[in-house]
Scaffold this active site. Structure first.
Site, PDB file in Angstrom:
ATOM      1  N   HIS A 127      -8.618   7.990   1.982  1.00 51.19           N
ATOM      2  CA  HIS A 127      -7.991   9.311   2.060  1.00 51.19           C
ATOM      3  C   HIS A 127      -9.004  10.379   1.687  1.00 51.19           C
ATOM      4  CE1 HIS A 127      -7.325   7.541  -1.917  1.00 51.19           C
ATOM      5  NE2 HIS A 127      -7.452   8.773  -2.402  1.00 51.19           N
ATOM      6  N   HIS A 169      -9.322  14.013   0.015  1.00 51.02           N
ATOM      7  CA  HIS A 169      -8.671  15.067  -0.772  1.00 51.02           C
ATOM      8  C   HIS A 169      -9.090  16.427  -0.201  1.00 51.02           C
ATOM      9  CE1 HIS A 169      -7.437  12.578  -4.339  1.00 51.02           C
ATOM     10  NE2 HIS A 169      -8.428  11.806  -3.909  1.00 51.02           N
ATOM     11  N   ASN A 180     -12.984   9.571  -2.755  1.00 49.15           N
ATOM     12  CA  ASN A 180     -13.355   8.680  -3.847  1.00 49.15           C
ATOM     13  C   ASN A 180     -13.517   7.267  -3.313  1.00 49.15           C
ATOM     14  OD1 ASN A 180     -13.317  10.620  -5.934  1.00 49.15           O
ATOM     15  ND2 ASN A 180     -11.093  10.503  -6.071  1.00 49.15           N
ATOM     16  N   CYS A 211       0.520   3.456   3.069  1.00 46.99           N
ATOM     17  CA  CYS A 211       1.156   2.876   4.261  1.00 46.99           C
ATOM     18  C   CYS A 211       2.664   3.095   4.192  1.00 46.99           C
ATOM     19  CB  CYS A 211       0.836   1.384   4.376  1.00 46.99           C
ATOM     20  SG  CYS A 211      -0.842   1.060   4.970  1.00 46.99           S
ATOM     21  N   THR A 258      -7.892   5.265  -6.961  1.00 43.43           N
ATOM     22  CA  THR A 258      -6.700   4.563  -7.458  1.00 43.43           C
ATOM     23  C   THR A 258      -5.839   4.030  -6.323  1.00 43.43           C
ATOM     24  OG1 THR A 258      -5.485   6.656  -7.580  1.00 43.43           O
ATOM     25  CG2 THR A 258      -6.564   5.901  -9.600  1.00 43.43           C
ATOM     26  N   CYS A 269       0.863  -1.181   0.000  1.00 37.42           N
ATOM     27  CA  CYS A 269       0.000   0.000   0.000  1.00 37.42           C
ATOM     28  C   CYS A 269       0.902   1.234   0.000  1.00 37.42           C
ATOM     29  CB  CYS A 269      -0.926   0.018   1.215  1.00 37.42           C
ATOM     30  SG  CYS A 269      -1.779   1.606   1.411  1.00 37.42           S
ATOM     31  N   HIS A 305      -6.445   2.967   0.113  1.00 37.36           N
ATOM     32  CA  HIS A 305      -6.244   3.282   1.543  1.00 37.36           C
ATOM     33  C   HIS A 305      -7.022   4.577   1.714  1.00 37.36           C
ATOM     34  CE1 HIS A 305      -3.340   3.716   5.185  1.00 37.36           C
ATOM     35  NE2 HIS A 305      -4.237   4.685   5.279  1.00 37.36           N
ATOM     36  N   ASP A 329      -0.560  16.218  -2.595  1.00 38.49           N
ATOM     37  CA  ASP A 329      -0.800  15.227  -3.647  1.00 38.49           C
ATOM     38  C   ASP A 329       0.290  15.353  -4.717  1.00 38.49           C
ATOM     39  OD1 ASP A 329      -3.587  13.578  -4.661  1.00 38.49           O
ATOM     40  OD2 ASP A 329      -2.075  14.055  -6.186  1.00 38.49           O
TER      41      ASP A 329
HETATM   42  P1  DGP Z   1      -7.803   8.598  -5.562  1.00 39.46           P
HETATM   43  O1  DGP Z   1      -8.174   8.723  -7.008  1.00 39.46           O
HETATM   44  O2  DGP Z   1      -8.862   9.248  -4.666  1.00 39.46           O
HETATM   45  O3  DGP Z   1      -7.459   7.192  -5.146  1.00 39.46           O
HETATM   46  O4  DGP Z   1      -6.491   9.506  -5.408  1.00 39.46           O
HETATM   47  C1  DGP Z   1      -5.228   9.046  -5.102  1.00 39.46           C
HETATM   48  C2  DGP Z   1      -4.323  10.247  -5.111  1.00 39.46           C
HETATM   49  O5  DGP Z   1      -3.070   9.863  -4.573  1.00 39.46           O
HETATM   50  C3  DGP Z   1      -4.028  10.843  -6.487  1.00 39.46           C
HETATM   51  O6  DGP Z   1      -4.559  12.171  -6.538  1.00 39.46           O
HETATM   52  C4  DGP Z   1      -2.526  10.843  -6.603  1.00 39.46           C
HETATM   53  C5  DGP Z   1      -2.063  10.599  -5.201  1.00 39.46           C
HETATM   54  N1  DGP Z   1      -0.849   9.812  -5.109  1.00 39.46           N
HETATM   55  C6  DGP Z   1      -0.652   8.565  -5.615  1.00 39.46           C
HETATM   56  N2  DGP Z   1       0.593   8.139  -5.335  1.00 39.46           N
HETATM   57  C7  DGP Z   1       1.173   9.132  -4.605  1.00 39.46           C
HETATM   58  C8  DGP Z   1       2.464   9.273  -4.012  1.00 39.46           C
HETATM   59  O7  DGP Z   1       3.332   8.395  -4.077  1.00 39.46           O
HETATM   60  N3  DGP Z   1       2.712  10.431  -3.354  1.00 39.46           N
HETATM   61  C9  DGP Z   1       1.768  11.430  -3.258  1.00 39.46           C
HETATM   62  N4  DGP Z   1       2.124  12.541  -2.604  1.00 39.46           N
HETATM   63  N5  DGP Z   1       0.549  11.330  -3.796  1.00 39.46           N
HETATM   64  C10 DGP Z   1       0.263  10.186  -4.472  1.00 39.46           C
END
Ligand code: DGP
Length: 113
Positions: A99, A101, A86, A7, A94, A4, A97, A30
């Site tokens: 979260h 936004h 989401n 994580c 995507t 994850c 875990h 993000d």
């Molecule tokens: P969601 O579509 O709600 O699952 O958004 C996941 C978000 O996580 C997406 O906007 C990009 C962000 N994200 C994915 N990988 C990483 C990472 O390694 N670091 C950071 N800072 N954000 C990430």
């Protein structure tokens, strides 16, 4: 939770641009911002979606929501901000875990709620 990405960020195995951290949550920028300010508020306990959340984890989400106004003020979001969670494929989730936004720093318009 193995494999994850959030994580791993929480564990410090993957670097992130941290905005706030306590024993229950981490807030970081993000990697692919969709607004001038785009942060993710992540409970440290791993669960993928609201439907997988237990009562203890629900308390963590409550704590996140209670803390977000303070974090938003520190981020300078005095004109407002949008929170998005989401859930699943149709929502475009995507990272599995949970979260929240936090989007702001500009006029986000009236589309998508
Ligand atoms: P969601 O579509 O709600 O699952 O958004 C996941 C978000 O996580 C997406 O906007 C990009 C962000 N994200 C994915 N990988 C990483 C990472 O390694 N670091 C950071 N800072 N954000 C990430």
């Amino acid at each position: 939770m193995e494999n994850c990405i959030f994580c791993k960020i929480i564990a410090g195995e993957i670097p992130s641009n941290k905005v706030y951290e306590d024993e229950d949550m981490l807030v970081f920028r993000d990697i692919n911002p969709q607004a001038k300010v785009h942060c993710l508020c992540v409970p440290k306990s791993h669960f993928a979606t609201l439907s997988e959340m237990n009562e203890k984890q629900a308390e963590l989400v409550k704590k996140c929501l209670a803390k977000i106004p303070e974090i938003a003020a520190e981020l300078g979001l005095s004109n407002g901000y949008r929170l998005i969670i989401n859930q699943g494929k149709d929502a475009g989730q995507t990272v599995f875990h949970l979260h929240i936004h936090i989007l702001g720093g500009q006029d986000l318009g009236e589309k998508l709620i």
